[in-house]
Design a protein around this motif. Sequence first.
Motif, PDB file in Angstrom:
ATOM      1  N   ASP A   1       0.823  -1.203   0.000  1.00  0.00           N
ATOM      2  CA  ASP A   1       0.000   0.000   0.000  1.00  0.00           C
ATOM      3  C   ASP A   1       0.865   1.264   0.000  1.00  0.00           C
ATOM      4  O   ASP A   1       2.065   1.235   0.281  1.00  0.00           O
ATOM      5  CB  ASP A   1      -0.911   0.011   1.230  1.00  0.00           C
ATOM      6  N   LEU A   2       0.198   2.402  -0.295  1.00  0.00           N
ATOM      7  CA  LEU A   2       0.832   3.733  -0.241  1.00  0.00           C
ATOM      8  C   LEU A   2       2.111   3.778  -1.069  1.00  0.00           C
ATOM      9  O   LEU A   2       3.150   4.282  -0.630  1.00  0.00           O
ATOM     10  CB  LEU A   2       1.129   4.130   1.209  1.00  0.00           C
TER      11      LEU A   2
ATOM     12  N   PHE B   1      -4.191   9.113  -4.792  1.00  0.00           N
ATOM     13  CA  PHE B   1      -5.425   9.142  -3.990  1.00  0.00           C
ATOM     14  C   PHE B   1      -6.529   8.257  -4.558  1.00  0.00           C
ATOM     15  O   PHE B   1      -7.713   8.514  -4.342  1.00  0.00           O
ATOM     16  CB  PHE B   1      -5.914  10.591  -3.868  1.00  0.00           C
ATOM     17  N   THR B   2      -6.152   7.227  -5.276  1.00  0.00           N
ATOM     18  CA  THR B   2      -7.103   6.268  -5.828  1.00  0.00           C
ATOM     19  C   THR B   2      -6.565   4.855  -5.612  1.00  0.00           C
ATOM     20  O   THR B   2      -5.447   4.545  -6.043  1.00  0.00           O
ATOM     21  CB  THR B   2      -7.330   6.512  -7.333  1.00  0.00           C
TER      22      THR B   2
ATOM     23  N   MET C   1      -4.439   3.407  -1.243  1.00  0.00           N
ATOM     24  CA  MET C   1      -3.679   4.649  -1.381  1.00  0.00           C
ATOM     25  C   MET C   1      -4.193   5.696  -0.391  1.00  0.00           C
ATOM     26  O   MET C   1      -5.029   5.421   0.464  1.00  0.00           O
ATOM     27  CB  MET C   1      -3.757   5.155  -2.824  1.00  0.00           C
ATOM     28  N   TYR C   2      -3.705   6.913  -0.526  1.00  0.00           N
ATOM     29  CA  TYR C   2      -3.986   7.982   0.439  1.00  0.00           C
ATOM     30  C   TYR C   2      -5.400   8.551   0.275  1.00  0.00           C
ATOM     31  O   TYR C   2      -6.042   8.401  -0.767  1.00  0.00           O
ATOM     32  CB  TYR C   2      -2.980   9.120   0.259  1.00  0.00           C
TER      33      TYR C   2
ATOM     34  N   LYS D   1     -11.612  13.498  -0.753  1.00  0.00           N
ATOM     35  CA  LYS D   1     -11.418  12.469  -1.786  1.00  0.00           C
ATOM     36  C   LYS D   1     -10.722  11.285  -1.119  1.00  0.00           C
ATOM     37  O   LYS D   1      -9.555  11.348  -0.750  1.00  0.00           O
ATOM     38  CB  LYS D   1     -10.554  13.012  -2.930  1.00  0.00           C
ATOM     39  N   THR D   2     -11.474  10.200  -0.926  1.00  0.00           N
ATOM     40  CA  THR D   2     -10.879   9.003  -0.344  1.00  0.00           C
ATOM     41  C   THR D   2     -10.306   8.125  -1.441  1.00  0.00           C
ATOM     42  O   THR D   2     -10.662   8.258  -2.617  1.00  0.00           O
ATOM     43  CB  THR D   2     -11.925   8.212   0.454  1.00  0.00           C
TER      44      THR D   2
END
Length: 212
Positions: A60-61, A131-132, A139-140, A167-168
């Motif tokens: 992740d990230l 961010f997606t 992601m963030y 925005k998640t």
Amino acid sequence: MAKMKRRRHTSNKPTGQGHKLVWFTVIIIMIPVVIVGYVLLTSLGGQNRPVEGSRFSKADLDPAITKDNISSLESALGNIDNVEKVSVNLLSATLRVHIDLVDSATDDVASAALDSAYNIVNEQLPIDTYFTNKDSSKMYDLEIDSYNYLIDDTHTADGWTYLKLTKTGASDGPVTDNMTTAKDSELSNQLKAASEQIQQNIANAQNEDDGQ
């Protein structure tokens, strides 16, 4: 008659066998005692430290948002019209952008600043990349606050402007909320009327007590 002397029979059992049995018993008893003591000592030693964990895996990230990214964002966001102060921080995998506008800023000004900030973030940290969520990784999240002031003794709710963009990683696109406007105006009016009635009842009760 002469007395017959009794012969003493010496034991063939080893003298140390009893001691070995005692030590074996002590060792068996001490094993759970040592284990319990170790658990208690380690628990006491770490009781002042929070239990740390992460909801993200190694996949992740990625790519990660760096301190240089944050500094670059702050510099660019500071050039938005009507901005007095900007702060950017990264907490719990959420990039939080706070845009403090001039006190006279209206909803339209705050909305324009919000759009500009979102575009700047997208230029430096593309939304689709940072961010997606991906198929196999998270992601963030992104939050942008745009406001003219925070309510205090010198700033009242009248004229207050506060917009929030969210925005998640799991959402398809950003969502903007006006934090100074109730989503359900009817419910808001009912709660306001009930609160005013309660305050009036309290005032009436105090007046009756003062009149006695």
